[in-house]
Design a protein around this motif. Structure first.
Motif, PDB file in Angstrom:
ATOM      1  N   LEU A  62      31.930 104.781  35.560  1.00 16.73           N
ATOM      2  CA  LEU A  62      31.262 104.854  36.772  1.00 16.73           C
ATOM      3  C   LEU A  62      31.656 103.615  37.569  1.00 16.73           C
ATOM      4  CD1 LEU A  62      27.884 105.906  35.432  1.00 16.73           C
ATOM      5  CD2 LEU A  62      29.588 107.429  36.360  1.00 16.73           C
ATOM      6  N   ASP A  63      32.310 102.928  37.380  1.00 17.05           N
ATOM      7  CA  ASP A  63      32.764 101.568  38.166  1.00 17.05           C
ATOM      8  C   ASP A  63      31.356 101.279  38.675  1.00 17.05           C
ATOM      9  OD1 ASP A  63      34.414  99.743  39.134  1.00 17.05           O
ATOM     10  OD2 ASP A  63      34.456 100.966  41.055  1.00 17.05           O
ATOM     11  N   LEU A  64      30.511 100.528  38.046  1.00 18.40           N
ATOM     12  CA  LEU A  64      29.183 100.086  38.437  1.00 18.40           C
ATOM     13  C   LEU A  64      29.310  98.652  38.983  1.00 18.40           C
ATOM     14  CD1 LEU A  64      26.796 101.463  35.643  1.00 18.40           C
ATOM     15  CD2 LEU A  64      27.231 102.374  37.757  1.00 18.40           C
ATOM     16  N   SER A  65      28.526  98.423  39.843  1.00 22.34           N
ATOM     17  CA  SER A  65      28.493  96.867  40.324  1.00 22.34           C
ATOM     18  C   SER A  65      27.853  96.040  39.144  1.00 22.34           C
ATOM     19  CB  SER A  65      27.685  96.731  41.645  1.00 22.34           C
ATOM     20  OG  SER A  65      26.578  97.111  41.386  1.00 22.34           O
ATOM     21  N   ASP A  66      27.995  94.700  39.301  1.00 25.12           N
ATOM     22  CA  ASP A  66      27.292  93.766  38.336  1.00 25.12           C
ATOM     23  C   ASP A  66      25.818  94.025  38.405  1.00 25.12           C
ATOM     24  OD1 ASP A  66      29.702  93.007  37.143  1.00 25.12           O
ATOM     25  OD2 ASP A  66      29.509  90.970  38.637  1.00 25.12           O
ATOM     26  N   ALA A  67      25.189  94.289  39.701  1.00 28.54           N
ATOM     27  CA  ALA A  67      23.837  94.350  39.881  1.00 28.54           C
ATOM     28  C   ALA A  67      23.439  95.740  39.419  1.00 28.54           C
ATOM     29  CB  ALA A  67      23.480  94.263  41.386  1.00 28.54           C
ATOM     30  N   ALA A  68      24.045  96.798  39.405  1.00 23.48           N
ATOM     31  CA  ALA A  68      23.515  98.139  38.895  1.00 23.48           C
ATOM     32  C   ALA A  68      23.725  97.912  37.315  1.00 23.48           C
ATOM     33  CB  ALA A  68      24.775  99.194  39.519  1.00 23.48           C
ATOM     34  N   SER A  69      24.774  97.428  36.935  1.00 26.69           N
ATOM     35  CA  SER A  69      24.856  97.314  35.137  1.00 26.69           C
ATOM     36  C   SER A  69      23.549  96.450  34.672  1.00 26.69           C
ATOM     37  CB  SER A  69      26.282  96.439  34.911  1.00 26.69           C
ATOM     38  OG  SER A  69      27.152  97.203  35.151  1.00 26.69           O
ATOM     39  N   LEU A  70      23.636  95.313  35.492  1.00 31.41           N
ATOM     40  CA  LEU A  70      22.120  94.620  35.189  1.00 31.41           C
ATOM     41  C   LEU A  70      20.939  95.158  35.241  1.00 31.41           C
ATOM     42  CD1 LEU A  70      21.302  91.525  34.066  1.00 31.41           C
ATOM     43  CD2 LEU A  70      21.392  90.948  36.376  1.00 31.41           C
ATOM     44  N   LEU A  71      20.866  95.999  36.350  1.00 32.79           N
ATOM     45  CA  LEU A  71      19.451  96.806  36.502  1.00 32.79           C
ATOM     46  C   LEU A  71      19.241  97.631  35.371  1.00 32.79           C
ATOM     47  CD1 LEU A  71      16.934  97.514  38.204  1.00 32.79           C
ATOM     48  CD2 LEU A  71      18.497  98.919  39.406  1.00 32.79           C
ATOM     49  N   ALA A  72      20.275  98.375  35.053  1.00 34.23           N
ATOM     50  CA  ALA A  72      20.376  99.507  34.168  1.00 34.23           C
ATOM     51  C   ALA A  72      20.049  98.729  32.654  1.00 34.23           C
ATOM     52  CB  ALA A  72      21.544 100.193  33.849  1.00 34.23           C
ATOM     53  N   ILE A  73      20.723  97.750  32.415  1.00 30.39           N
ATOM     54  CA  ILE A  73      20.347  97.049  31.127  1.00 30.39           C
ATOM     55  C   ILE A  73      19.147  96.812  31.060  1.00 30.39           C
ATOM     56  CG2 ILE A  73      20.982  95.206  29.561  1.00 30.39           C
ATOM     57  CD1 ILE A  73      24.069  95.810  30.423  1.00 30.39           C
ATOM     58  N   THR A  74      18.585  95.927  31.947  1.00 27.02           N
ATOM     59  CA  THR A  74      17.172  95.349  31.970  1.00 27.02           C
ATOM     60  C   THR A  74      16.083  96.578  32.071  1.00 27.02           C
ATOM     61  OG1 THR A  74      17.755  93.586  33.565  1.00 27.02           O
ATOM     62  CG2 THR A  74      15.349  94.128  33.423  1.00 27.02           C
ATOM     63  N   LEU A  75      16.428  97.484  32.609  1.00 23.77           N
ATOM     64  CA  LEU A  75      15.483  98.832  32.493  1.00 23.77           C
ATOM     65  C   LEU A  75      15.293  99.272  31.046  1.00 23.77           C
ATOM     66  CD1 LEU A  75      16.071 100.758  35.858  1.00 23.77           C
ATOM     67  CD2 LEU A  75      14.155  99.671  35.117  1.00 23.77           C
ATOM     68  N   SER A  76      16.653  99.300  30.660  1.00 23.59           N
ATOM     69  CA  SER A  76      16.523  99.887  29.001  1.00 23.59           C
ATOM     70  C   SER A  76      15.960  98.869  27.870  1.00 23.59           C
ATOM     71  CB  SER A  76      18.184  99.745  28.513  1.00 23.59           C
ATOM     72  OG  SER A  76      18.193 100.227  27.292  1.00 23.59           O
ATOM     73  N   HIS A  77      16.016  97.552  28.501  1.00 24.51           N
ATOM     74  CA  HIS A  77      15.166  96.593  27.491  1.00 24.51           C
ATOM     75  C   HIS A  77      13.808  96.911  27.893  1.00 24.51           C
ATOM     76  CE1 HIS A  77      18.641  93.620  27.314  1.00 24.51           C
ATOM     77  NE2 HIS A  77      18.582  94.617  26.385  1.00 24.51           N
ATOM     78  N   THR A  78      13.358  97.019  28.989  1.00 25.92           N
ATOM     79  CA  THR A  78      12.043  97.173  29.661  1.00 25.92           C
ATOM     80  C   THR A  78      11.233  98.560  28.915  1.00 25.92           C
ATOM     81  OG1 THR A  78      12.496  96.068  31.517  1.00 25.92           O
ATOM     82  CG2 THR A  78      10.342  97.302  31.437  1.00 25.92           C
ATOM     83  N   ILE A  79      11.999  99.504  28.733  1.00 24.27           N
ATOM     84  CA  ILE A  79      11.615 100.822  28.283  1.00 24.27           C
ATOM     85  C   ILE A  79      11.774 100.576  26.688  1.00 24.27           C
ATOM     86  CG2 ILE A  79      12.274 103.289  27.746  1.00 24.27           C
ATOM     87  CD1 ILE A  79      13.509 103.102  30.436  1.00 24.27           C
ATOM     88  N   GLY A  80      12.509 100.007  26.219  1.00 24.33           N
ATOM     89  CA  GLY A  80      12.524  99.656  24.678  1.00 24.33           C
ATOM     90  C   GLY A  80      11.336  98.962  24.240  1.00 24.33           C
ATOM     91  N   LEU A  81      11.141  97.716  24.704  1.00 21.80           N
ATOM     92  CA  LEU A  81       9.872  96.941  24.603  1.00 21.80           C
ATOM     93  C   LEU A  81       8.496  97.700  24.918  1.00 21.80           C
ATOM     94  CD1 LEU A  81      11.058  93.587  26.280  1.00 21.80           C
ATOM     95  CD2 LEU A  81      10.876  94.120  23.761  1.00 21.80           C
TER      96      LEU A  81
END
Length: 90
Positions: A62-81
């Protein structure tokens, strides 16, 4: 070995170990019909596997920006927790 390679290997090991632990939790869910174990499996996948997929599969496609990747990873961590938190009895 370059730092990027070490990071990729460590990330892959984390994802594989996360899949293994999630598989064990899912087996516990299937064996005992425990919703807690199912939630634990989902939480572990969200914390250990989904970030790897975002970083090494979806980001290049998807050629995500660094900010978009970081947001997606942070949301994944938050959902998991949050899912794991819900497994605790109050």
């Amino acid at each position: 070995m370059p730092l990027a390679s070490i990071t990729a290997v460590a990330s892959a090991l984390t994802a594989v170990l996360g899949l293994f632990v999630a598989h064990l939790a899912y087996r516990g869910y299937r064996r005992h019909e425990s919703r807690t174990m199912r939630a634990l499996a989902i939480g572990i996948v969200s914390i250990a596997v989904v970030p790897y997929l975002i970083l090494y599969l979806f980001d290049p496609i998807l050629d995500l920006s660094d900010a978009a990747s970081l947001l997606a990873i942070t949301l994944s961590h938050t959902i998991g927790l949050a899912v794991i938190y819900r497994t605790f009895d109050r």
